[in-house]
Design an enzyme around this catalytic site. Structure first.
Site, PDB file in Angstrom:
ATOM      1  CG  ASP A  26      -1.690   1.234   1.420  1.00  0.00           C
ATOM      2  OD1 ASP A  26      -2.371   1.638   0.464  1.00  0.00           O
ATOM      3  OD2 ASP A  26      -1.611   1.835   2.512  1.00  0.00           O
ATOM      4  CG  ASP A  33      -1.334   7.836   0.105  1.00  0.00           C
ATOM      5  OD1 ASP A  33      -0.569   8.812   0.203  1.00  0.00           O
ATOM      6  OD2 ASP A  33      -1.822   7.447  -0.972  1.00  0.00           O
ATOM      7  CG  ASN A  58      -7.872   0.619   1.323  1.00  0.00           C
ATOM      8  OD1 ASN A  58      -7.458   0.763   2.473  1.00  0.00           O
ATOM      9  ND2 ASN A  58      -7.329   1.257   0.305  1.00  0.00           N
TER      10      ASN A  58
END
Length: 267
Positions: A9, A11, A219
């Site tokens: 990922d 951020d 997510n």
């Protein structure tokens, strides 16, 4: 087993809270790449503002973007897979956002569209600047010829909590996920980081047990649970940590570099 693919990922994971890729983290990723591990950035961002981090490190390969809706090749910027969403189903969400004063944007693979780009509030403009995104004016539906990747609502956490609670009562034709405290994303019902990572790994003949995924938010859970080694950042919510196999340091303490050193470079 040797890790052949590292899914990261961006951020809150790869970058610190100042949206910086530190020298230590960059050097660690380059070392892992030179030892044979493929680096794949997996972000809620689009390809246009994810690929530059790969180029900064001198890495080629692929990025999984828009939370799994779009997978693109770094060097050519070719879209190799797209979970395109049905734009007609967005009308109730657009109406809700406009009537409730919720900012939203609509994303194609490389485009980001808003109602009035010239009149954005300061907080919204700064958000796009931090994510290296340049919003365009949303055209009429009849003029939207590109496949849609993602619909995003943005606002204060209290507002997003209320939006999520409301939309959770609807018969959603989309996959809904929180990609941060201030963001709610709607995508194709089959789109997710985990689904896109699975497709890419199968195409490259890489087993889940040969993948390490690192993330920090809801997510990211689908890719953390797909990978043989799922690593959550220390700045993750408890539900994300519970879904992972391991927990590393926070994004401000270069947790990605520490995880790669521990589980990839020291093996």
């Amino acid at each position: 087993m040797t890790i052949k693919l590292i899914a990261l990922d961006v951020d809150g994971t790869l970058l610190n809270d100042h949206h910086e890729l530190t020298e230590m983290t960059q050097e660690t990723l380059i070392r892992a790449s030179r030892q044979g591990a493929e680096i794949v950035l997996c972000s809620g961002r689009g390809p246009a503002n994810t690929i530059p981090f790969m180029e900064q490190m001198g890495l080629d390969g692929y990025v999984i973007t828009h939370n799994g809706a779009v997978t693109a090749q770094v060097q050519t910027r070719e879209v190799v897979h797209h979970f395109a969403m049905d734009g007609q189903g967005l009308e109730p969400f657009i109406t809700y956002c406009r009537t409730q004063g919720v900012h939203f944007d609509i994303n194609t693979a490389f485009g980001l569209y808003v109602d009035q780009p010239e009149g954005l509030e300061l907080q919204v403009r700064e958000m796009y600047q931090n994510f290296m995104a340049e919003p365009l004016k949303l055209p009429q539906w009849a003029d939207m010829t590109e496949p849609l990747a993602k619909f995003t609502a943005f606002g204060p956490i209290e507002q997003m909590n209320a939006v999520q609670q409301e939309w959770s009562t609807w018969n959603l034709p989309y996959y809904m996920t929180r990609s941060g405290d201030f963001f709610i994303d709607l995508m194709h019902p089959e789109a997710s980081k985990g689904a896109a990572l699975k497709r890419l790994a199968e195409a490259k003949g890489i087993l889940p047990s040969e993948i390490m995924a690192v993330g920090n938010y809801y997510n990211d859970i689908t890719m953390l649970t797909f990978a043989g080694k799922g690593v959550a950042m220390d700045n993750s919510p408890e539900e994300v940590k519970a879904a992972a196999d391991e927990v590393t340091l926070s994004n401000n303490d270069q947790g990605v570099a520490h995880a790669i050193q521990k589980y990839v470079l020291s093996v």
